[in-house]
Write an enzyme that holds these catalytic residues in place. Structure first.
Site, short mmCIF file in Angstrom:
data_model
loop_
_atom_site.label_atom_id
_atom_site.label_comp_id
_atom_site.label_asym_id
_atom_site.label_seq_id
_atom_site.Cartn_x
_atom_site.Cartn_y
_atom_site.Cartn_z
CB CYS A 134 -0.94 -0.02 1.20
SG CYS A 134 -1.96 1.45 1.31
CB CYS A 137 -0.53 2.50 4.04
SG CYS A 137 -2.01 1.80 3.36
CG ASP A 138 3.20 1.24 4.54
OD1 ASP A 138 2.82 1.77 5.59
OD2 ASP A 138 2.95 0.06 4.23
#
Ligand code: NDP
Length: 310
Positions: A134, A137-138
């Site tokens: 992701c 997300c990261d």
């Protein structure tokens, strides 16, 4: 055994949000966590884009908080999977993995989706240490660094494009000599100066001890091997919705995502609602899953009230 008002299947942001709303509406929800309690956020580290946490929150901590909030209002939680269903209704039947049969007036399906992985040992070992599924997300953790993305579909193109705004260089590893992504996304990727596409390229191994240092690749046409230094490796080769137990009962698209009636969480069966990633192939965010979980509980409550059950 008396029929339940509402059974929720799944324990990600969608399932727990549905539980919070259902419990506060006196629906006495019973929630089955499934095999991976907490869902995909349990394998993320810091979540910085969930509203309400200005300093970010650890994925597992967020899920623990959501669980506590659902329990606070009386949600009953069972650490089990639902393995089979009979949704002929009006009373729906659910089979637990221990063989118990439960009856319920409404079902909220929040079983999520699972990222597909390459299946390499190094990918498993370095998960959350630079390996991620992701970018939204990261990606932020790799600001100003070189990263790699594997995949040739819209997700990979979108992730590469997103990362190109944060990272110094993005290496996109495509296993064929063409991409499956939509034309507009392909053009965007190809016209972004800091994205390099490596065609006909397979990943042999992700290098690194405590964190990702490089990726070892192979050109499948020439058999030429090389190593690219990167600090993160994003796997973007698709997701699979966890919809298997509902196959044959509910309308699904060709990739087995559950179909809901636009603007609602209603499926093609009365009293059966779907929320979160199992019915969302596009947004797939914790906050959109939570929002759709709220919708499912409100839709279920209205259904139970209209049916004279609540
Ligand atoms: P897709 O299934 O479309 O693409 C997966 C990609 O990963 C393909 O290029 C495939 O290669 C590659 N791949 C699969 N397995 C491997 C492997 N083991 N090693 C290397 N590469 C591999 O998945 P997406 O998640 O990209 O998209 C899913 C659906 O969601 C699509 O319909 C897409 O259009 C849609 N979507 C839409 C978005 C939007 O509209 N904004 C955003 C994201 C997704 P190959 O082609 O060789 O099989």
């Amino acid at each position: 055994m008396e029929a339940k008002h509402c059974i929720i299947i799944g324990s990600g942001p969608a399932g727990y949000t549905a539980a919070i709303y259902a419990a506060r509406a006196n629906m006495n929800p019973l929630l089955f966590t499934g095999a991976e309690p907490g869902g995909q956020l349990m394998i993320t580290t810091e979540v910085e884009n969930f509203p309400g946490y200005p300093k970010g929150v650890h994925g597992p901590v967020l899920m623990e908080d959501l669980q506590k909030q659902a329990e606070r209002f009386g949600t009953e939680i069972r650490y089990e999977r639902i393995t089979g269903v009979d949704l002929n209704g009006p009373l729906h039947k659910l089979w637990t993995e221990s063989g118990e049969i439960l009856h319920t007036h409404s079902v909220i399906i929040a079983t999520g989706a699972s990222a597909k992985w390459l299946g390499l040992e190094s990918e498993k070992r370095l998960l959350n240490k630079g390996v991620s599924a992701c970018a939204v997300c990261d990606g932020f953790f790799f600001k100003g660094m070189d990263v790699a993305v594997v995949g040739g579909g819209d997700t990979a193109a979108e992730e590469a494009s997103y990362l190109s705004k944060l990272c110094t260089k993005v290496h996109l590893l495509v296993r064929k000599d063409y991409m499956r992504a939509s034309k507009i996304m392909q053009e965007r990727v190809q016209n972004t100066p800091n994205i390099t596409i490596h065609w006909n390229t397979e990943t042999v191994e992700i290098k690194g001890d405590q964190e990702v240092d490089a990726v070892h690749i192979n050109n499948v046409l020439t058999n030429e091997k090389s190593t690219i230094p990167v600090k993160a490796f994003f796997v973007a080769i698709g997701h699979s919705p966890n919809s298997q137990p509902f196959n044959g009962w509910l309308d699904m698209d060709e990739q087995m995502y559950l179909k809901t009636i636009a603007g609602t969480s209603r499926t093609n069966r009365d009293g059966v609602f779907a929320c979160g990633d199992v019915q969302d192939r596009v947004y797939r965010q914790a906050v959109t899953a939570a929002g759709s979980g709220c919708m499912a509980a409100l839709d279920a409550e209205r259904y139970l009230t209209a049916s004279g059950i609540l």
